[in-house]
Design a protein around this motif. Structure first.
Motif, PDB file in Angstrom:
ATOM      1  N   ALA A  59      -0.515  -0.711  12.187  1.00 43.50           N
ATOM      2  CA  ALA A  59       0.141  -1.568  11.207  1.00 43.50           C
ATOM      3  C   ALA A  59      -0.807  -2.654  10.697  1.00 43.50           C
ATOM      4  O   ALA A  59      -1.522  -3.293  11.463  1.00 43.50           O
ATOM      5  N   ALA A  86       0.516   1.817   7.000  1.00 44.78           N
ATOM      6  CA  ALA A  86       1.605   1.270   7.804  1.00 44.78           C
ATOM      7  C   ALA A  86       1.545  -0.239   7.668  1.00 44.78           C
ATOM      8  O   ALA A  86       0.493  -0.847   7.891  1.00 44.78           O
ATOM      9  N   ALA A  95       6.583  -0.618   8.471  1.00 43.28           N
ATOM     10  CA  ALA A  95       7.073   0.093   7.294  1.00 43.28           C
ATOM     11  C   ALA A  95       6.008   1.063   6.820  1.00 43.28           C
ATOM     12  O   ALA A  95       4.810   0.852   7.031  1.00 43.28           O
ATOM     13  N   ARG A 111       7.003  -1.533   0.256  1.00 41.40           N
ATOM     14  CA  ARG A 111       7.507  -0.800   1.415  1.00 41.40           C
ATOM     15  C   ARG A 111       8.447   0.324   0.963  1.00 41.40           C
ATOM     16  O   ARG A 111       9.340   0.092   0.161  1.00 41.40           O
ATOM     17  N   GLU A 119      12.366   9.547  10.156  1.00 39.89           N
ATOM     18  CA  GLU A 119      11.392   8.464  10.030  1.00 39.89           C
ATOM     19  C   GLU A 119      11.943   7.140  10.554  1.00 39.89           C
ATOM     20  O   GLU A 119      11.176   6.275  11.005  1.00 39.89           O
ATOM     21  N   VAL A 123       9.938   3.720  11.775  1.00 39.48           N
ATOM     22  CA  VAL A 123       9.650   2.738  10.724  1.00 39.48           C
ATOM     23  C   VAL A 123      10.925   2.100  10.198  1.00 39.48           C
ATOM     24  O   VAL A 123      12.031   2.628  10.374  1.00 39.48           O
TER      25      VAL A 123
END
Length: 246
Positions: A59, A86, A95, A111, A119, A123
């Motif tokens: 991320a 990410a 996200a 996002r 998913e 996320v």
């Protein structure tokens, strides 16, 4: 979109290796610069691959130091570059996002609003349904893969004034006809150009069809990659072409 040269980067991500992907993005950007591209769009999660279980470790924030070479290259090339990443969320799952490096040195993040089934275990969905950028006088709306499966997403972009709707995606051979049929339909229904940048090869266990494509407002196909493999799919006022990479 008068005068704008724009391209889908059909790109093969290195799994979970941001530094390696930044270096490889720079090489693609340099090739696009030589071709005169002013807007370049990479696939979904291009900076780490579609590796859902590993996204938390990858991320990023738009101003992270590891991304500085991309910010600098966008500014030096005078190019707007949309990458897949990410995105970090405070006290939440990351996200699936797009980080845009603008030609004036700014960065911005979008996002993914609509998620594929499964998913949500890895996320968090984004709250904003549409994000627009002005790229050399053309209003460009961002989408990420499953966003394009919901007509309301494209409709929101059109209502906001989008002239070009661009999506970083991971589309398989089995889903290609359905997904690209929807994209061509949006170009016709909403009178805006549409670009889809797909992965060059498999990512995260999902086999990509390649065949990144660009449609004109009205729905006519301008240009598409012939299959998988790394390449640039480029369009402008004069038409389209495919430039192999590597």
């Amino acid at each position: 979109m008068a005068g704008l040269r724009y391209a889908a980067a059909q790109y093969a991500s290195v799994p979970l290796d941001i530094e390696a992907n930044v270096a490889r993005h720079l090489a693609v950007i340099d090739a696009a610069r030589k071709a005169g591209v002013q807007l370049l769009v990479f696939p979904e999660l291009s900076l780490c691959g579609y590796e859902l279980a590993g996204l938390a470790a990858c991320a990023l924030k738009a101003d992270d130091a590891v991304l500085a070479p991309l910010r600098e290259r966008a500014a030096s090339a005078g190019m707007t570059i949309v990458t897949g990443a990410a995105l970090a969320n405070a006290a939440a799952l990351p996200a699936i996002g797009a980080i845009t490096f603008h030609a004036d040195g700014r960065t911005s993040s979008y996002r993914k609003h609509f998620l594929h089934a499964g998913e949500e275990q890895h996320v968090t969905a984004g709250s904003a349904i549409s994000q627009l950028h002005d790229v050399r006088g053309t209003r460009v709306a961002l989408a990420i893969c499953a966003d394009t499966g919901q007509q309301q997403h494209a409709h929101a972009a059109a209502v906001a004034g989008a002239e070009l709707y661009v999506a970083g995606s991971l589309i398989s051979a089995g889903g290609y006809d359905k997904d690209t049929g929807q994209l061509a339909g949006y170009a016709k229904l909403f009178g805006m150009g549409v670009l889809m940048a797909n992965h060059a090869h498999a990512s995260g266990g999902c086999q990509s069809a390649g065949r990144s494509a660009i449609w004109a407002a009205g729905g006519a196909l301008i240009v598409a990659a012939p299959g998988p493999g790394e390449m640039l799919v480029i369009a402008d006022d004069s038409g389209g072409r495919v430039l192999p990479l590597g």
